[in-house]
Design a protein around this motif. Structure first.
Motif, PDB file in Angstrom:
ATOM      1  N   UNK A  63      12.939 -22.896 -43.924  1.00  0.00           N
ATOM      2  CA  UNK A  63      14.029 -22.741 -42.950  1.00  0.00           C
ATOM      3  C   UNK A  63      13.642 -23.340 -41.604  1.00  0.00           C
ATOM      4  N   UNK A  64      12.423 -23.083 -41.162  1.00  0.00           N
ATOM      5  CA  UNK A  64      11.965 -23.617 -39.872  1.00  0.00           C
ATOM      6  C   UNK A  64      11.947 -25.141 -39.876  1.00  0.00           C
ATOM      7  N   UNK A  65      11.435 -25.730 -40.953  1.00  0.00           N
ATOM      8  CA  UNK A  65      11.372 -27.195 -41.043  1.00  0.00           C
ATOM      9  C   UNK A  65      12.779 -27.794 -41.072  1.00  0.00           C
ATOM     10  N   UNK A  96      16.016 -33.434 -48.764  1.00  0.00           N
ATOM     11  CA  UNK A  96      15.021 -33.557 -49.829  1.00  0.00           C
ATOM     12  C   UNK A  96      14.587 -32.219 -50.383  1.00  0.00           C
ATOM     13  N   UNK A  97      15.454 -31.201 -50.284  1.00  0.00           N
ATOM     14  CA  UNK A  97      15.077 -29.859 -50.783  1.00  0.00           C
ATOM     15  C   UNK A  97      14.805 -29.877 -52.290  1.00  0.00           C
ATOM     16  N   UNK A  98      15.560 -30.687 -53.056  1.00  0.00           N
ATOM     17  CA  UNK A  98      15.173 -31.063 -54.431  1.00  0.00           C
ATOM     18  C   UNK A  98      14.857 -32.550 -54.339  1.00  0.00           C
ATOM     19  N   UNK A  99      13.665 -32.981 -54.647  1.00  0.00           N
ATOM     20  CA  UNK A  99      13.372 -34.395 -54.415  1.00  0.00           C
ATOM     21  C   UNK A  99      13.867 -35.291 -55.556  1.00  0.00           C
ATOM     22  N   UNK A 100      13.177 -35.253 -56.707  1.00  0.00           N
ATOM     23  CA  UNK A 100      13.529 -36.166 -57.785  1.00  0.00           C
ATOM     24  C   UNK A 100      14.953 -35.960 -58.279  1.00  0.00           C
ATOM     25  N   UNK A 101      15.362 -34.686 -58.390  1.00  0.00           N
ATOM     26  CA  UNK A 101      16.687 -34.405 -58.936  1.00  0.00           C
ATOM     27  C   UNK A 101      17.782 -34.851 -57.970  1.00  0.00           C
ATOM     28  N   UNK A 102      17.503 -34.771 -56.674  1.00  0.00           N
ATOM     29  CA  UNK A 102      18.454 -35.260 -55.663  1.00  0.00           C
ATOM     30  C   UNK A 102      18.580 -36.778 -55.745  1.00  0.00           C
ATOM     31  N   UNK A 124       4.991 -24.666 -52.989  1.00  0.00           N
ATOM     32  CA  UNK A 124       4.882 -23.220 -52.760  1.00  0.00           C
ATOM     33  C   UNK A 124       5.193 -22.786 -51.326  1.00  0.00           C
ATOM     34  N   UNK A 125       6.031 -23.532 -50.609  1.00  0.00           N
ATOM     35  CA  UNK A 125       6.322 -23.077 -49.248  1.00  0.00           C
ATOM     36  C   UNK A 125       7.286 -21.884 -49.287  1.00  0.00           C
ATOM     37  N   UNK A 126       7.146 -21.020 -48.300  1.00  0.00           N
ATOM     38  CA  UNK A 126       7.992 -19.837 -48.231  1.00  0.00           C
ATOM     39  C   UNK A 126       9.388 -20.219 -47.732  1.00  0.00           C
ATOM     40  N   UNK A 127      10.335 -19.309 -47.947  1.00  0.00           N
ATOM     41  CA  UNK A 127      11.688 -19.563 -47.456  1.00  0.00           C
ATOM     42  C   UNK A 127      11.724 -19.675 -45.935  1.00  0.00           C
ATOM     43  N   UNK A 128      10.898 -18.879 -45.233  1.00  0.00           N
ATOM     44  CA  UNK A 128      10.945 -18.988 -43.775  1.00  0.00           C
ATOM     45  C   UNK A 128      10.308 -20.285 -43.286  1.00  0.00           C
TER      46      UNK A 128
END
Length: 373
Positions: free
Chosen positions: A75-77, A41-47, A68-72
């Motif tokens: 990555x952790x999630x 779900x990294x892109x939600x609607x577009x996915x 607005x979550x950070x890349x780290x």
């Protein structure tokens, strides 16, 4: 004991879904495989749009995106979420595509469990770890331990061999994006109603030469985006031209484009297009102005020149073949190169008729055969 191989395919963005659905169709229809689908779900609607049109129902959905979550944090999630699913499924192979955070974390989670990884679209390299960022490092990470590298072209296979990847596990398969484009073009031909959402703008710009525009790269945020907007403004002053620009949801893109371009008669700022409508845009445009990776492969399959608003590309095959040209984000350069294609028939024909180096539409079947070995 069953000889069926369990495959977990992991992806999370619209481009990954487009490039993997042809392989998922092949795996689903092939009795050699038990195919499982994990989306982040990294892109939600577009996915979800691509999953729907391609008829893919995920078995697992992590829904990882937070505002607005950070890349780290992302990555952790991803790493912990994907790891839990792999522990549950215990697959024979993990398949990832390209260079997203989802792909990198999916591969890493598999590696931590000593599961073999198949990397679809392996071997793309720009040679600059900050362009594209963070994608260049993501794909280098995957390339350092994948057990099967499905390289789209001989150029990408060569890049892997130069990094001392065992040549026996590097295979040139072509790019699955061409399989996807063939599939969606045939589907739209059979069901024209799938692209009726562009009818109004097509009628509005009848008789004009259409330039398709996409822009979303992180490294272009700020000055680059402002330059792109200014170049579009200058091009839109031409009577013979119209620009159709599906604007990415990222506020770093939207704010500038809406501010600079919303009032212009010859520019249509659209919501992001689903896959059928995007294929239709490629079909009706004269040329494409983009900073996207996938569009550099798709547009040439339909004979459309691509001007790439980036300083480097990890798809040099298009530039070498003449289907694509790097123009960067300098305003004057963008305007000059677009106008050259609009005003010089020979220059246009040279790019439009160049051979597309990215595949023949049979890549997914080749990858499935490699996984079955």
């Amino acid at each position: 004991m069953s000889n069926t191989r369990k495959i977990v395919t992991i992806f999370g963005t619209r481009p990954e879904a487009i490039k993997l659905f042809p392989l998922l169709h092949v795996l689903e229809a092939d009795p050699r495989f038990d195919s499982r689908v994990l989306v982040s779900g990294q892109h939600r609607g577009m996915l979800d749009q691509v999953l729907e049109i391609a008829g893919i129902t995920p078995h697992h959905d992590l829904d990882v995106m937070h505002p607005d979550q950070t890349l780290d944090a992302l990555t952790a999630r991803l790493l912990t979420g994907i790891g839990a699913v792999l522990d549950l499924e215990q697959p024979d192979w993990v398949v990832v595509q390209g260079d997203t955070a989802t792909a990198m974390c999916g591969a890493l989670a598999a590696y931590y469990r000593k599961l073999p990884v198949c990397h679809v679209e392996a071997g793309l390299r720009s040679g600059d770890v900050y362009h594209p960022w963070p994608e260049e490092v993501n794909r280098k990470v995957i390339g350092s331990f994948a057990a099967l590298h499905a390289a789209p072209t001989e150029t990408s296979a060569d890049a892997l061999r130069r990094e001392n990847v065992d040549p026996a596990i590097v295979h040139v398969t072509g790019n699955t994006v061409i399989d996807a484009l063939h599939w969606i073009t045939a589907r739209v031909a059979a069901e024209p109603g799938l692209v009726s959402g562009l009818s109004e703008v097509e009628a509005r710009f009848a008789g004009k030469r259409i330039i398709g525009v996409t822009s979303h790269r992180r490294e272009n945020f700020g000055v680059g985006m402002r330059n792109i907007a200014n170049a579009i403004k200058r091009l839109a002053a031409r009577e013979d031209v119209a620009l159709i620009f599906p604007v990415h949801l990222n506020p770093n893109v939207r704010a500038i484009m809406n501010e600079e371009l919303a009032a212009l008669d010859n520019v249509a700022l659209l919501e992001p297009l689903d896959y059928p409508h995007f294929a239709r845009l490629l079909d009706i445009c004269t040329l494409v102005l983009t900073d996207s990776g996938g569009v550099q492969e798709e547009a040439p399959a339909l004979g459309k020149p691509v001007l790439v608003m980036r300083e480097t590309t990890e798809r040099p095959e298009g530039v070498e073949a003449g289907t694509a040209k790097l123009v960067g984000t300098d305003e004057d350069t963008i305007v000059r190169e677009v106008e050259r294609l609009l005003d010089d028939d020979a220059a246009y024909a040279a790019m439009a008729k160049a051979h597309n180096p990215f595949g023949d539409g049979k890549s997914a079947a080749r990858i499935a055969d490699l996984l079955a070995r």
